[in-house]
Design an enzyme around this catalytic site. Structure first.
Site, PDB file in Angstrom:
ATOM      1  N   LYS A   1       0.609  -1.228   0.036  1.00  0.00           N
ATOM      2  CA  LYS A   1       0.074  -0.056  -0.107  1.00  0.00           C
ATOM      3  C   LYS A   1       0.851   1.330   0.047  1.00  0.00           C
ATOM      4  CE  LYS A   1      -2.215  -0.914   3.934  1.00  0.00           C
ATOM      5  NZ  LYS A   1      -1.464  -2.324   4.104  1.00  0.00           N
TER       6      LYS A   1
ATOM      7  N   ARG B   1      -9.235   1.769   9.210  1.00  0.00           N
ATOM      8  CA  ARG B   1      -9.249   0.304   9.502  1.00  0.00           C
ATOM      9  C   ARG B   1     -10.213  -0.203  10.246  1.00  0.00           C
ATOM     10  NH1 ARG B   1      -3.426  -1.514   9.211  1.00  0.00           N
ATOM     11  NH2 ARG B   1      -2.100   0.307   9.334  1.00  0.00           N
TER      12      ARG B   1
ATOM     13  N   ARG C   1      11.623  -7.517   4.612  1.00  0.00           N
ATOM     14  CA  ARG C   1      11.799  -6.170   4.924  1.00  0.00           C
ATOM     15  C   ARG C   1      12.059  -5.880   6.434  1.00  0.00           C
ATOM     16  NH1 ARG C   1       6.615  -2.400   4.950  1.00  0.00           N
ATOM     17  NH2 ARG C   1       6.199  -3.524   6.916  1.00  0.00           N
TER      18      ARG C   1
ATOM     19  N   ARG D   1      13.406  -3.625  11.420  1.00  0.00           N
ATOM     20  CA  ARG D   1      12.236  -3.439  11.983  1.00  0.00           C
ATOM     21  C   ARG D   1      11.609  -4.342  13.027  1.00  0.00           C
ATOM     22  NH1 ARG D   1       7.632  -0.961   8.176  1.00  0.00           N
ATOM     23  NH2 ARG D   1       8.535   0.608   7.216  1.00  0.00           N
TER      24      ARG D   1
ATOM     25  N   ARG E   1      -1.144  -9.246  12.883  1.00  0.00           N
ATOM     26  CA  ARG E   1      -1.657  -8.087  12.143  1.00  0.00           C
ATOM     27  C   ARG E   1      -2.555  -8.559  11.013  1.00  0.00           C
ATOM     28  NH1 ARG E   1       3.830  -4.816  12.334  1.00  0.00           N
ATOM     29  NH2 ARG E   1       3.373  -4.055  14.213  1.00  0.00           N
TER      30      ARG E   1
END
Length: 189
Positions: free
Chosen positions: A13, A88, A127, A133, A144
């Protein structure tokens, strides 16, 4: 154009939002980017958000709604915007509808990137390794994804019922996805 982009975490996104917004000359507004900036700057909001995200949760609606409403009031969003990561939940949809009504605006389209969940998990783990991260462990990513399916995916039906939903295959090369999104938007306008 006033747009929303939906899709599970890791669907691309953010990448697509930036590309589409740049091509359309509107700002891409990412609640995730706003939250991460606050975490980096160690603001009170950032500290609160970091605790929530590290456990795999989402930031409460009231906090997110206030941030979005403030950002939509900036001059660069007057002629359009692309919201990434918002809304959301059903509560956020209602809040956004109220915000837009107050300013005599409406949405032009809601893009939904459709993806394979296992491919997305693999993408996010790569990623996480590259960007360091800490919040992107497999357990947190899968949590999630589950939260997305439960709380956010039903929003697609709401926007479909309103005649605004445009589904686009989000798998494949970035340029190919961008081309599919722009073609789909062209067909709706």
């Amino acid at each position: 154009m006033r747009l929303i982009i939906l899709g599970p975490p890791g669907a691309g996104k953010g990448t697509q939002a930036a590309r589409i917004a740049q091509r359309l000359g509107i700002p891409a507004i990412s609640t995730g980017d706003i939250f991460r900036a606050n975490i980096r700057q160690q603001t009170p909001l950032g500290e609160r958000v970091e605790q929530i995200l590290s456990s795999g949760g989402y930031v409460p609606d009231e906090v997110t709604n206030d941030i979005v409403e403030d950002r939509l009031g900036w001059p660069d969003a007057g002629d359009g915007f692309l919201l990434d990561g918002y809304p959301r939940t059903a509560g956020q949809v209602q809040a956004l509808d109220t915000m837009l009504e107050r300013h005599g605006r409406g949405l032009d389209a809601v893009l939904e990137l459709t993806v394979d969940e296992d491919a997305v998990v693999a993408r996010l783990l790569r990623r996480a390794a590259i960007e360091g991260r800490a919040d992107d462990t497999e357990e947190v990513i899968r949590e999630r994804q589950a939260i997305y399916r439960k709380e956010t995916a039903p929003l697609a039906q709401h926007y479909a019922d309103a005649g605004l939903l445009v589904q686009v295959d989000g798998m494949g090369e970035v340029d190919a996805v961008t081309d599919r999104v722009l073609a789909a938007l062209h067909r709706t306008s």
